[in-house]
Design an enzyme around this catalytic site. Structure first.
Site, PDB file in Angstrom:
ATOM      1  CG  HIS A   1      -0.479   0.848   7.254  1.00  0.00           C
ATOM      2  ND1 HIS A   1       0.506   0.679   8.164  1.00  0.00           N
ATOM      3  CD2 HIS A   1       0.324   2.193   6.364  1.00  0.00           C
ATOM      4  CE1 HIS A   1       1.925   0.884   8.427  1.00  0.00           C
ATOM      5  NE2 HIS A   1       1.640   2.142   6.816  1.00  0.00           N
ATOM      6  CD  GLU A   2      -0.517   2.527   2.982  1.00  0.00           C
ATOM      7  OE1 GLU A   2      -0.699   3.764   2.542  1.00  0.00           O
ATOM      8  OE2 GLU A   2      -0.432   1.017   2.408  1.00  0.00           O
TER       9      GLU A   2
ATOM     10  N   GLY B   1       0.748  -1.181  -0.087  1.00  0.00           N
ATOM     11  CA  GLY B   1       0.159   0.062   0.418  1.00  0.00           C
ATOM     12  C   GLY B   1       1.175   1.390   0.158  1.00  0.00           C
TER      13      GLY B   1
ATOM     14  CG  HIS C   1      -0.008   6.681   5.366  1.00  0.00           C
ATOM     15  ND1 HIS C   1       1.793   7.540   6.062  1.00  0.00           N
ATOM     16  CD2 HIS C   1       1.049   5.575   5.355  1.00  0.00           C
ATOM     17  CE1 HIS C   1       2.444   6.188   6.310  1.00  0.00           C
ATOM     18  NE2 HIS C   1       1.870   5.171   6.009  1.00  0.00           N
TER      19      HIS C   1
ATOM     20  CB  CYS D   1       5.035   2.216   7.789  1.00  0.00           C
ATOM     21  SG  CYS D   1       4.698   3.402   6.615  1.00  0.00           S
ATOM     22  CG  LEU D   2       6.484   0.890   1.214  1.00  0.00           C
ATOM     23  CD1 LEU D   2       5.621   1.194   0.135  1.00  0.00           C
ATOM     24  CD2 LEU D   2       7.328   0.136   0.895  1.00  0.00           C
TER      25      LEU D   2
ATOM     26  CD  GLN E   1       3.500   5.613   2.919  1.00  0.00           C
ATOM     27  OE1 GLN E   1       2.389   5.100   2.347  1.00  0.00           O
ATOM     28  NE2 GLN E   1       4.568   5.301   3.452  1.00  0.00           N
TER      29      GLN E   1
HETATM   30 ZN   LIG Z   1       3.043   3.004   6.081  1.00  0.00          ZN
END
Ligand SMILES: [Zn+2]
Length: 198
Positions: free
Chosen positions: A149-150, A45, A153, A107-108, A50
């Site tokens: 999670h997204e 995701g 964000h 998480c990226l 991000q």
């Molecule tokens: Zn993340």
């Protein structure tokens, strides 16, 4: 086009996404670039924050994950999750369903950091497609976790905010270091792949 993914310490990650009023070619290109960036980073995701765009758009793709199943109902019909990937959610609103469960997340924007996070087992999502149509999905398993999670964000909330305080305390020196490196412009190699990097 693959875009640089912002790391923890970048203020853009704390920005609340603006509602997208007009889904035009700029938004469609943004979504396509986000999908390409997510795939290149082996994430499941990616949210607009991000990549430094405070907008209500996120992309998801759980099809590469074999060991953490998902279910998906699209407009009331059960579908094979893989067949519907990647998913783009514009202006999503979510309703949490069922019990909660604890699962590991990465998480990226947090290279090499994972943590156990409690999330609802399933979610109901209302969002717009890239064509501007409203649609509804119900998801459980990994996809439900990824959506939560997204969605966080999109509201400037990070997974570390949902860690138990002891777990977060144990990570505090790594988090401080990452914040400092981000401020100094140090970029981590994006080779890190966990079971669930979002
Ligand atoms: Zn993340």
């Amino acid at each position: 086009m693959i875009l640089p993914i912002l790391q923890y310490g970048d203020p853009s990650l704390r920005a609340k996404g603006e509602q997208i009023k007009k889904i035009d070619s700029r938004i469609r290109e943004l979504a396509a670039n986000m999908i390409e960036t997510m795939h290149a980073a082996h994430g499941v995701g990616l949210a607009a924050q991000q990549i430094g765009q405070p907008l209500q758009v996120t992309v998801l793709d759980v099809s590469a994950v074999e060991d953490r199943p998902s279910t998906l109902r699209l407009s009331g019909k059960d579908v094979e999750p893989k067949s519907a990937m990647p998913i783009v959610l514009i202006n999503p609103e979510i309703e949490l369903r069922g019990e909660t469960e604890v699962g590991v997340e990465g998480c990226l924007s947090f290279p090499e950091i994972t943590g156990d996070i409690e999330r609802a087992q399933s979610v109901l999502v209302r969002a717009q497609t890239l064509e501007g149509e409203m649609f509804q999905i119900e998801a459980s398993g990994l996809l439900a976790r990824a959506i939560q999670h997204e969605h966080d964000h999109l509201h400037g909330i990070l997974f570390i905010d949902r860690m138990k305080s002891a777990a977060k305390a144990a990570l505090s020196s790594r988090l401080k270091r990452l914040q400092k490196e981000t401020k100094r412009g140090v970029r981590h190699h994006e080779e890190f792949v966990s079971e669930t990097t979002l």
